[in-house]
Design an enzyme around this catalytic site. Structure first.
Site, PDB file in Angstrom:
ATOM      1  CD  GLU A 169      -0.901   8.005  -3.115  1.00  0.00           C
ATOM      2  OE1 GLU A 169      -0.124   6.870  -3.001  1.00  0.00           O
ATOM      3  OE2 GLU A 169      -2.070   7.202  -2.151  1.00  0.00           O
ATOM      4  CD  GLU A 288      -6.265   5.395  -0.303  1.00  0.00           C
ATOM      5  OE1 GLU A 288      -5.549   5.026   0.001  1.00  0.00           O
ATOM      6  OE2 GLU A 288      -6.542   5.484  -2.187  1.00  0.00           O
TER       7      GLU A 288
HETATM    8  O1  G3I Z   1       0.501  -9.298  -6.443  1.00  0.00           O
HETATM    9  C1  G3I Z   1       1.566  -9.574  -6.200  1.00  0.00           C
HETATM   10  C2  G3I Z   1       0.875 -11.146  -6.635  1.00  0.00           C
HETATM   11  O2  G3I Z   1       1.296 -12.007  -7.547  1.00  0.00           O
HETATM   12  C3  G3I Z   1       2.283 -11.887  -5.456  1.00  0.00           C
HETATM   13  O3  G3I Z   1       2.289 -12.793  -4.887  1.00  0.00           O
HETATM   14  C4  G3I Z   1       2.747 -10.791  -4.012  1.00  0.00           C
HETATM   15  C5  G3I Z   1       3.836 -11.123  -3.096  1.00  0.00           C
HETATM   16  O4  G3I Z   1       3.622 -10.261  -2.216  1.00  0.00           O
HETATM   17  O5  G3I Z   1       2.654  -9.545  -3.995  1.00  0.00           O
HETATM   18  C6  G3I Z   1       1.193  -9.291  -5.042  1.00  0.00           C
HETATM   19  O6  G3I Z   1       1.537  -7.673  -4.881  1.00  0.00           O
HETATM   20  C7  G3I Z   1       1.135  -6.681  -4.120  1.00  0.00           C
HETATM   21  C8  G3I Z   1       0.258  -6.099  -4.644  1.00  0.00           C
HETATM   22  O7  G3I Z   1      -0.121  -4.958  -2.945  1.00  0.00           O
HETATM   23  C9  G3I Z   1      -1.763  -7.573  -4.091  1.00  0.00           C
HETATM   24  O8  G3I Z   1      -1.610  -7.872  -2.650  1.00  0.00           O
HETATM   25  C10 G3I Z   1       2.471  -5.973  -4.426  1.00  0.00           C
HETATM   26  O9  G3I Z   1       3.866  -6.696  -3.921  1.00  0.00           O
HETATM   27  C11 G3I Z   1       2.247  -4.787  -3.232  1.00  0.00           C
HETATM   28  O10 G3I Z   1       3.031  -4.282  -2.900  1.00  0.00           O
HETATM   29  C12 G3I Z   1       0.284  -4.359  -3.737  1.00  0.00           C
HETATM   30  O11 G3I Z   1      -0.201  -3.254  -2.071  1.00  0.00           O
HETATM   31  C13 G3I Z   1      -0.422  -2.494  -2.368  1.00  0.00           C
HETATM   32  C14 G3I Z   1      -0.237  -1.301  -2.281  1.00  0.00           C
HETATM   33  O12 G3I Z   1      -0.926   0.242  -2.299  1.00  0.00           O
HETATM   34  C15 G3I Z   1       0.326  -1.101  -3.385  1.00  0.00           C
HETATM   35  O13 G3I Z   1       1.196   0.823  -3.864  1.00  0.00           O
HETATM   36  C16 G3I Z   1      -1.905  -2.818  -1.371  1.00  0.00           C
HETATM   37  O14 G3I Z   1      -1.800  -3.538  -0.821  1.00  0.00           O
HETATM   38  C17 G3I Z   1      -2.780  -1.600  -1.113  1.00  0.00           C
HETATM   39  O15 G3I Z   1      -3.839  -1.614   0.208  1.00  0.00           O
HETATM   40  C18 G3I Z   1      -2.437  -0.196  -1.431  1.00  0.00           C
HETATM   41  O16 G3I Z   1      -3.260   0.821  -1.609  1.00  0.00           O
HETATM   42  C19 G3I Z   1      -2.617   2.383  -1.665  1.00  0.00           C
HETATM   43  C20 G3I Z   1      -3.787   2.893  -2.608  1.00  0.00           C
HETATM   44  O17 G3I Z   1      -3.651   2.050  -3.813  1.00  0.00           O
HETATM   45  C21 G3I Z   1      -3.441   4.166  -2.832  1.00  0.00           C
HETATM   46  N1  G3I Z   1      -3.103   4.808  -1.097  1.00  0.00           N
HETATM   47  C22 G3I Z   1      -2.575   4.409  -0.133  1.00  0.00           C
HETATM   48  C23 G3I Z   1      -2.967   2.754  -0.475  1.00  0.00           C
HETATM   49  C24 G3I Z   1      -1.601   2.198   0.411  1.00  0.00           C
HETATM   50  O18 G3I Z   1      -0.562   2.201   0.603  1.00  0.00           O
END
Ligand code: G3I
Length: 396
Positions: A169, A288
């Site tokens: 990205e 994805e």
């Molecule tokens: O790790 C913390 C955890 O400690 C905490 O308890 C929890 C509470 O909300 O949050 C956890 O972190 C989250 C993480 O996912 C793991 O679950 C983040 O808040 C959350 O923002 C994060 O979201 C991820 C996102 O990327 C972040 O950019 C999504 O799961 C994941 O599916 C998403 O994947 C991305 C690809 O990598 C790139 N392309 C887009 C795609 C969708 O956004």
């Protein structure tokens, strides 16, 4: 020869089914609709994958999650645990555990692994972003940190990763400022766009055999052809320039995050885009895929008049991407970004208005129409227009 390979692959499918307990005979042929996505994909040498949420995989109260990952998919991607903030939360201290668990799971289940992700502006550790912002990490040091991160991570997983998302990205969207497409985000702002070529070279130095991908969203089809507002064209031009400069890039990952509320594409448009990237000598992959819908009051209340068209449109869009992938022999894998609505990034990410229903199984692990259409696409395709994949040789 090609036809022979295809017939051989079909024979493997029959043999696999027999091993799985469904002996095929002339009078009782295997019912392909009962076969898994991974078995059906291998008829075409196409790997069918999913992103894996490691917390769900470890949850003994949710055994269907684990069982479905191993049964249905031939490649897996870490949804979060190979990102920088997970691997190196404290400077110099690596947390390999969860990512290594996924690698071990994949090995046990005879699955390939997509590495996600080496360089991205999101989910960076606070020590890194804070250090850059307060000036304690200089530009020269930042470049060294990036090179060291890539070398350390790629070497740790050397020989275990099929495809690496090296850079993710890096290109803006028309709704960003300025609206003219440009290289965006933390790395471009601090190091300039040259970090992209550097990242591929450093990754190649650390693993000569992994396929190295550039990965992005909204690049499923070409638009105007003007790189100022056509993101696919911008990425195409970038890939062409990298190849001209002998940068070791092997593939383009098209994420495939779609929504039923948008115009989206037809299969021929998407197939044409994949063919253009293949024309550069690159492999492609859908990396994805999910197709979300707006959760209107009617959907939330269970109104079938509102739910049915969304499920059907979602299935149709999965099918568009999968058929386009099948149509190009250089499209090596088709990965969904989570397979059940029980574990999907969509509802937590899109809240105003709420969105959901994005995956191929519902929250109770019941396959949705999208799952069935994917199977049908894998079953009812073959020569002369759908032929086995051409393996990509890592560029040196
Ligand atoms: O790790 C913390 C955890 O400690 C905490 O308890 C929890 C509470 O909300 O949050 C956890 O972190 C989250 C993480 O996912 C793991 O679950 C983040 O808040 C959350 O923002 C994060 O979201 C991820 C996102 O990327 C972040 O950019 C999504 O799961 C994941 O599916 C998403 O994947 C991305 C690809 O990598 C790139 N392309 C887009 C795609 C969708 O956004």
């Amino acid at each position: 020869m090609k036809l022979k390979r295809w017939l051989a692959a079909s024979a493997v499918v029959l043999a696999t089914a027999a091993v799985a307990g469904t002996p095929a005979t002339a009078s009782h042929p295997v019912d392909p609709a009962q076969q898994s996505l991974r078995t059906l994909g291998l008829r075409h040498d196409l790997y069918i994958g999913t992103a894996v949420d490691m917390a769900a995989l470890a949850d003994t109260a949710d055994p269907l999650y684990r069982a479905t990952v191993s049964k249905e998919f031939s490649t897996v991607t870490a949804e979060n645990v190979m990102k920088w903030e997970s691997l190196e939360p404290t400077r110099g201290t690596y947390n390999w555990g969860p990512a290594d668990e996924l690698i071990a799971f994949a090995k046990r289940n005879n699955q390939r692994v997509r590495g996600h992700v080496l360089v991205w502006q999101n989910q960076l550790p606070a020590w890194l972003t804070t250090g850059v912002n307060d000036g304690t990490i200089s530009t020269t040091e930042l470049r060294d940190i990036l090179r060291n991160h890539i070398a350390t991570v790629v070497k740790h997983f050397k020989g275990k990763i099929w495809q690496w998302d090296v850079v993710n990205e890096a290109v803006s969207d028309p709704w960003d400022t300025p609206s003219t497409l440009h290289y965006k985000g933390f790395w471009a702002e601090h190091l300039g766009p040259g970090y992209i070529a550097d990242a591929f070279r450093w990754a190649r130095a650390a693993d000569p055999n992994a396929l190295l991908f550039y990965n992005d969203y909204n690049i499923e089809a070409f638009g105007s052809g003007n790189p100022a507002d056509d993101k696919t064209q911008f990425v195409f031009d970038m890939a062409k320039a990298l190849l001209r400069d002998r940068v070791p890039i092997d593939g383009i990952g098209s994420q495939g995050h779609l929504g039923t509320q948008y115009g989206n594409y037809d299969t021929l448009q998407v197939a044409a885009a994949l063919k253009r990237f293949a024309g550069l000598g690159l492999a492609t992959a859908f990396t994805e895929v999910d197709v979300r819908s707006q959760m209107t009051a009617g959907v939330l209340a269970g109104d079938s008049n509102e739910i049915n068209p969304r499920l059907q449109a979602s299935a149709g869009n999965y099918s568009v991407l999968l058929r386009a992938c099948l149509a190009d022999r250089h499209c090596l894998s088709f990965t969904v970004w989570g397979f059940t609505d029980k574990h999907s990034w969509v509802p937590t990410w899109f809240t105003d208005p709420p969105e959901g229903l994005a995956t191929i199984y519902d929250e109770n692990y019941q396959p949705k129409r999208a799952y069935q259409e994917m199977k049908a696409d894998l079953i009812y395709s073959g020569p002369p227009y759908v032929l086995p994949r051409v393996p990509q040789k890592p560029r040196r």
